[in-house]
Design an enzyme around this catalytic site. Structure first.
Site, short mmCIF file in Angstrom:
data_model
loop_
_atom_site.label_atom_id
_atom_site.label_comp_id
_atom_site.label_asym_id
_atom_site.label_seq_id
_atom_site.Cartn_x
_atom_site.Cartn_y
_atom_site.Cartn_z
N THR A 93 -25.29 10.63 14.76
CA THR A 93 -24.47 9.81 15.22
C THR A 93 -24.60 8.64 14.41
O THR A 93 -25.76 7.92 14.28
CB THR A 93 -24.79 9.36 16.67
OG1 THR A 93 -24.92 10.42 17.67
CG2 THR A 93 -23.85 8.19 17.16
N LYS A 168 -17.09 9.99 19.91
CA LYS A 168 -18.61 9.97 20.50
C LYS A 168 -18.74 8.46 20.90
O LYS A 168 -19.29 8.12 22.01
CB LYS A 168 -19.53 10.26 19.26
CG LYS A 168 -21.02 9.80 19.34
CD LYS A 168 -21.77 10.88 20.33
CE LYS A 168 -23.06 10.33 20.50
NZ LYS A 168 -23.94 11.17 21.21
N LYS A 243 -28.23 1.72 20.55
CA LYS A 243 -27.66 2.11 19.38
C LYS A 243 -26.15 2.68 19.33
O LYS A 243 -25.38 1.99 18.46
CB LYS A 243 -28.42 3.39 18.87
CG LYS A 243 -28.14 4.03 17.59
CD LYS A 243 -28.52 5.35 17.06
CE LYS A 243 -27.62 5.89 16.06
NZ LYS A 243 -28.04 7.29 15.48
P1 NAD Z 1 -35.68 11.77 15.61
O1 NAD Z 1 -36.17 10.17 15.15
O2 NAD Z 1 -36.38 12.39 16.57
O3 NAD Z 1 -35.35 12.64 14.47
C1 NAD Z 1 -34.85 12.19 13.07
C2 NAD Z 1 -35.57 12.79 12.00
O4 NAD Z 1 -35.18 12.71 10.77
C3 NAD Z 1 -36.99 12.56 12.08
O5 NAD Z 1 -37.94 13.85 12.05
C4 NAD Z 1 -37.45 11.90 10.67
O6 NAD Z 1 -38.56 12.33 10.02
C5 NAD Z 1 -36.10 12.54 9.80
N1 NAD Z 1 -35.82 11.88 8.67
C6 NAD Z 1 -35.57 10.48 8.53
N2 NAD Z 1 -35.13 10.23 7.31
C7 NAD Z 1 -35.20 11.43 6.39
C8 NAD Z 1 -34.88 11.71 5.11
N3 NAD Z 1 -34.45 10.74 4.30
N4 NAD Z 1 -35.10 13.13 4.67
C9 NAD Z 1 -35.32 13.97 5.81
N5 NAD Z 1 -35.70 13.77 7.09
C10 NAD Z 1 -35.56 12.37 7.37
O7 NAD Z 1 -34.13 11.27 16.12
P2 NAD Z 1 -33.50 12.45 17.19
O8 NAD Z 1 -33.50 12.13 18.41
O9 NAD Z 1 -33.53 13.88 16.64
O10 NAD Z 1 -31.61 11.95 16.87
C11 NAD Z 1 -31.03 12.21 15.51
C12 NAD Z 1 -29.76 11.93 15.64
O11 NAD Z 1 -28.99 12.54 16.77
C13 NAD Z 1 -29.65 10.62 15.85
O12 NAD Z 1 -28.34 10.18 14.94
C14 NAD Z 1 -29.14 10.25 17.24
O13 NAD Z 1 -28.39 9.09 17.50
C15 NAD Z 1 -28.43 11.70 17.62
N6 NAD Z 1 -28.60 12.01 19.19
C16 NAD Z 1 -29.67 11.93 19.63
C17 NAD Z 1 -29.81 12.38 20.88
C18 NAD Z 1 -31.17 12.20 21.80
O14 NAD Z 1 -31.04 12.43 22.91
N7 NAD Z 1 -32.08 12.17 21.03
C19 NAD Z 1 -28.69 12.41 21.66
C20 NAD Z 1 -27.37 12.67 21.07
C21 NAD Z 1 -27.39 12.32 19.98
#
Ligand code: NAD
Length: 288
Positions: A93, A168, A243
């Site tokens: 997102t 979204k 966010k």
């Molecule tokens: P998270 O922080 O658990 O996971 C993100 C991952 O990206 C981490 O493991 C981190 O180490 C990795 N990362 C960061 N920088 C990096 C890089 N340069 N190279 C490789 N890996 C890298 O976040 P999440 O909850 O999995 O969310 C991910 C996305 O999904 C976000 O954009 C969030 O807004 C969206 N989202 C999350 C949810 C939810 O319920 N968690 C729901 C809908 C959408």
């Protein structure tokens, strides 16, 4: 297919595992060693950099925290590193402008790319029941669809590049507004001496009915099982709602949209998330 998967956090971990379950070969990369180890346990091959994970693949999927990181990863490690012409899918997102910028850069280098943010949280990512809202050309959408179908229950084309992100943030702005409205109504009903169940029974079949009330009631013990029944643990964290509201308000400003309720929702979640960012967003009822 051989698919590179970048970003194996709360969401990406289950999504990558579902690609493996669907029979794809997955080349995974994350900066976190713990996330990388979990991906290996789930049957992914793991690599020391995103660029190495992209070598020889047919598609690249990313699930990253924000627009700046998405832009960095695609510019530094995907565009020009993944084989020419493969399909790129960013499921994070992020803001609409960055999504459009990265897709334009990818297209300029001869790739097809979609923005494909999701509806559904960690449980849906693990179960493979996410909804994907997809922005990009018809041709890019058709190539992305079978990859997304292995991770979700619905894959919907929203139009041009960036439109997935636009859907979204508009959807989540509306969700925040009706959650706050629902919480306000339940709180006042109770102060007026109404039993919450009685208010639910009547309002959920009257004109006040909405998704936050009928499917995700902020009052424990009322309506179907929801995070309020689990002390507001799990579900959709208030910090993530903040966010999305912040992305929505940035988009409102750049597009000249008048969104007074969206702005107020952002202020309420900003105050709430300072101390309660981990709690489900329905816990906003505690402040009302
Ligand atoms: P998270 O922080 O658990 O996971 C993100 C991952 O990206 C981490 O493991 C981190 O180490 C990795 N990362 C960061 N920088 C990096 C890089 N340069 N190279 C490789 N890996 C890298 O976040 P999440 O909850 O999995 O969310 C991910 C996305 O999904 C976000 O954009 C969030 O807004 C969206 N989202 C999350 C949810 C939810 O319920 N968690 C729901 C809908 C959408």
């Amino acid at each position: 297919m051989k698919i590179a998967f970048i970003g194996l956090g709360n969401m990406g971990s289950g999504m990558a595992a579902n690609l493996v379950k669907a029979g794809h070969e997955v080349n995974a990369f994350d900066l976190s060693e713990a996330a990388t180890a979990a991906a290996r346990d789930n049957g992914c091959a793991t690599f020391a950099s995103a660029a190495e994970a992209c070598e020889g693949v047919d598609a690249v999927v990313s699930m990253l925290p924000n627009g700046a990181i998405v832009k960095y990863v695609y510019t530094a490690d995907v565009i020009g590193k993944a084989p020419a012409g493969v399909i790129l899918l960013d499921c994070s997102t992020i803001d609409v402008a960055t999504a459009r910028e990265v897709i334009a850069e990818a297209e300029g280098a001869g790739y097809e790319m979609v923005d494909a943010p999701v509806s559904g949280g960690i449980a849906a990512a693990d179960a493979g029941t996410l909804t994907f809202m997809v922005g990009g050309t018809e041709s890019a959408f058709n190539r992305a669809k079978p990859v997304l179908e292995a991770m979700g229950k619905a894959v919907i084309h929203a139009g041009d590049a960036g439109n997935g992100q636009a859907v979204k943030i508009c959807n989540n702005m509306l969700l925040a507004i009706h959650m706050i409205g629902t919480a306000e109504a339940f709180a006042m009903a109770q102060k007026l001496g109404l039993d919450p169940q009685t208010f639910f029974d009547i309002s959920s079949v009257s004109s006040g009915q909405n998704w936050s009330m009928s499917n995700y009631c902020p009052v424990p013990g009322v309506g179907p099982q929801s995070p309020s029944d689990n002390d507001y643990q799990g579900g959709f964290a208030s910090a993530l709602m903040l966010k999305d509201l912040t992305l929505a308000m940035d988009a409102a400003e750049t597009s000249g949209s008048n969104t007074p309720l969206g702005k107020h929702a952002q202020e309420l979640y900003k105050a709430f998330a300072q101390e309660n960012g981990e709690l489900d967003f329905s816990a906003i009822i505690k402040t009302l």
